[in-house]
Write a protein that holds these residues in place. Structure first.
Motif, short mmCIF file in Angstrom:
data_model
loop_
_atom_site.label_atom_id
_atom_site.label_comp_id
_atom_site.label_asym_id
_atom_site.label_seq_id
_atom_site.Cartn_x
_atom_site.Cartn_y
_atom_site.Cartn_z
N CYS A 131 4.92 24.93 3.96
CA CYS A 131 4.82 26.15 3.16
C CYS A 131 3.40 26.70 3.16
O CYS A 131 3.21 27.91 3.09
N CYS A 132 2.41 25.82 3.27
CA CYS A 132 1.03 26.28 3.37
C CYS A 132 0.83 27.06 4.67
O CYS A 132 0.22 28.14 4.68
N ALA B 242 -1.20 24.49 -7.37
CA ALA B 242 -0.14 24.68 -6.38
C ALA B 242 -0.50 23.81 -5.18
O ALA B 242 -1.40 22.97 -5.26
N CYS B 243 0.14 24.03 -4.06
CA CYS B 243 -0.08 23.11 -2.93
C CYS B 243 -1.31 23.45 -2.08
O CYS B 243 -1.78 22.60 -1.35
N GLY C 202 -2.30 28.89 -4.52
CA GLY C 202 -0.86 28.96 -4.37
C GLY C 202 -0.38 30.15 -3.56
O GLY C 202 -1.12 30.77 -2.81
N HIS C 203 0.89 30.48 -3.77
CA HIS C 203 1.60 31.45 -2.95
C HIS C 203 1.41 32.88 -3.44
O HIS C 203 2.36 33.59 -3.76
N MET D 280 5.44 26.31 -6.89
CA MET D 280 5.90 26.77 -5.59
C MET D 280 7.19 27.57 -5.77
O MET D 280 8.26 27.13 -5.38
N MET E 296 7.38 30.63 0.79
CA MET E 296 8.44 29.83 0.18
C MET E 296 9.81 30.44 0.42
O MET E 296 10.69 30.41 -0.45
#
Length: 150
Positions: A37-38, A77-78, A90-91, A115, A122
């Motif tokens: 997702c990154c 977040a990731c 994050g996203h 996420m 995502m």
């Protein structure tokens, strides 16, 4: 001695301004190795005019970077990015990053905690996607809603 005409000066200033705008489009992204997702979020940035440089860190180093930036576990977040002096966690949609860079608020940056499905990286947005907020992280550690997505 040569003199610049008004038209020539306008072109020169425009060229300098364009170079500054392009420099602001560089994104330094910190992630863990192999996070799909990154990588999808990085593609989203690149599709929207940003140049991304990704540095893979082990989870401990990534978490330390987040803590040093003032992010608590509730905001994490990731992946974490730095774009033109701002933190982007994050996203976060590129549209909101563009707005941040245009408005230049006195803030740490933007955060999309967790996420959420349908956010950039995502999966595709759908009518029943998870609603989420993009938060403006202020210098004092507080947040306010910067944008909402259904």
């Amino acid at each position: 001695m040569r003199y610049l005409t008004l038209a020539g000066l306008t072109v020169l200033i425009g060229t300098i301004a364009s170079g500054a705008a392009l420099a602001a489009q560089q994104a330094q992204v910190y992630s863990t190795s192999g996070c799909g997702c990154c990588l999808s979020w990085v593609r989203h940035l690149e599709e929207n005019g940003y140049r991304a440089k990704v540095e893979n860190l082990d989870m401990g180093a990534l978490m330390l970077r987040k803590v040093d930036a003032g992010l608590g576990p509730d905001l994490a977040a990731c992946h974490t990015a730095e774009i033109d002096g701002y933190l982007v966690e994050g996203h976060v949609p590129a549209r909101e990053i563009d707005r941040l860079l245009a408005e230049r608020p006195d803030a740490v940056g933007l955060v999309v905690p967790g996420m959420p499905s349908g956010s950039p990286g995502m999966g595709e947005p759908t009518p029943d996607m998870e609603p989420y907020d993009v938060l403006l992280l202020k210098q004092d550690g507080s947040t306010e809603v910067y944008a909402s997505y259904p």
